[in-house]
Scaffold this motif. Structure first.
Motif, PDB file in Angstrom:
ATOM      1  N   THR A 181      -0.045  -4.740  -8.961  1.00 31.69           N
ATOM      2  CA  THR A 181      -1.325  -4.057  -8.795  1.00 31.69           C
ATOM      3  C   THR A 181      -2.443  -5.089  -8.872  1.00 31.69           C
ATOM      4  N   GLY A 234       0.781  -1.222   0.000  1.00 28.56           N
ATOM      5  CA  GLY A 234       0.000   0.000   0.000  1.00 28.56           C
ATOM      6  C   GLY A 234       0.820   1.284   0.000  1.00 28.56           C
ATOM      7  N   LEU A 235       0.123   2.381  -0.316  1.00 29.24           N
ATOM      8  CA  LEU A 235       0.767   3.685  -0.473  1.00 29.24           C
ATOM      9  C   LEU A 235       1.392   4.198   0.821  1.00 29.24           C
ATOM     10  N   LEU A 258      -3.993   2.780  -6.453  1.00 29.09           N
ATOM     11  CA  LEU A 258      -3.394   3.946  -7.101  1.00 29.09           C
ATOM     12  C   LEU A 258      -4.104   4.195  -8.437  1.00 29.09           C
ATOM     13  N   GLU A 278       0.290  -2.844  -4.573  1.00 32.77           N
ATOM     14  CA  GLU A 278      -0.565  -1.664  -4.571  1.00 32.77           C
ATOM     15  C   GLU A 278      -2.013  -2.036  -4.870  1.00 32.77           C
ATOM     16  N   TYR A 311       7.553   4.973  -5.870  1.00 34.85           N
ATOM     17  CA  TYR A 311       7.166   3.957  -6.849  1.00 34.85           C
ATOM     18  C   TYR A 311       8.328   3.533  -7.734  1.00 34.85           C
ATOM     19  N   ILE A 346       6.346  -3.925  -9.097  1.00 31.51           N
ATOM     20  CA  ILE A 346       5.107  -3.371  -8.558  1.00 31.51           C
ATOM     21  C   ILE A 346       3.977  -4.302  -8.965  1.00 31.51           C
TER      22      ILE A 346
END
Length: 218
Positions: free
Chosen positions: A139, A84-85, A109, A106, A131, A137
């Motif tokens: 998603t 998570g952010l 986003l 993530e 990022y 990454i």
């Protein structure tokens, strides 16, 4: 293999938190897990998924000495995954001190998140630098994947992390097929379960109804 997971919070049973609760016990079947929770409480609704006899948990409460303890863990693991952010933003300075391969997982986003979350909007410049740090990454949707890729390309050119789409796992009873009703003209209802806030972008779902067949309703 030893894996270090870092998440911001588990004190509310939200979408990301439930996804992590479903993932971590399965990971623990295949590797040694070290879990760091930056807001050091776990919701009673999720507690059964995070049994400390299966993996170790560090509840930080954002205290510097606990962060240092987690950094020492991160130095001796094979891979580090930040969820998570907010976990990524808080953990970013410590990533420079860890030599383990890094994954950012993530969940949300998308442009509306940065538009309507004023805190993230103010940290936009730092967010994109965060990022750029991981090797991969992950998603949970194509929309988040495409947005992250386009923004990273625009800001940093071709030297960006690998991006992959892995949807959240769902318990099998929730995704089983249901036989179609006789006649094929029964009403289909689309159920949206979330907070009615601009961040959730319910207006977009409502606008798309114009493109659906007549027997769909929200």
């Amino acid at each position: 293999m030893r894996m270090h997971l870092v998440c911001y919070r588990l004190d509310v049973p939200g979408g990301m938190e439930r996804a992590l609760a479903g993932l971590v016990p399965h990971l623990a079947d295949h590797c040694d897990i070290e879990l760091t929770v930056l807001r050091g409480r776990i919701s009673p609704a999720l507690a059964a998924h995070f049994s400390e006899d299966r993996f170790s948990i560090v509840l930080v409460e954002l205290r510097p000495w606990r962060l240092r303890q987690s950094v020492e863990v991160g130095r001796s693991v094979d891979v580090e995954m930040v969820v998570g952010l907010w976990a990524g933003l808080l953990w970013l300075p410590l990533w420079f001190r860890s030599s383990a391969p890094r994954i950012l997982w993530e969940h949300s986003l998308v442009p509306t998140r940065l538009t309507f979350d004023r805190r993230l909007n103010r940290l936009r410049w730092l967010l994109w630098r965060m990022y750029r740090r991981p090797q991969v990454i992950v998603t949970v949707s194509r929309a988040a994947h495409d947005y992250a890729r386009s923004e990273l390309h625009r800001r940093f050119g071709s030297r960006i992390p690998e991006l992959r789409v892995i949807p959240n796992a769902m318990p099998e009873p929730e995704i089983r097929d249901r036989p179609a009703e006789e006649g094929g003209d029964a009403m289909v209802r689309l159920l949206a379960m979330h907070r009615l806030t601009p961040l959730k972008n319910t207006a977009l779902a409502i606008r798309t109804l114009a493109f659906l067949p007549p027997n769909y309703e929200l």
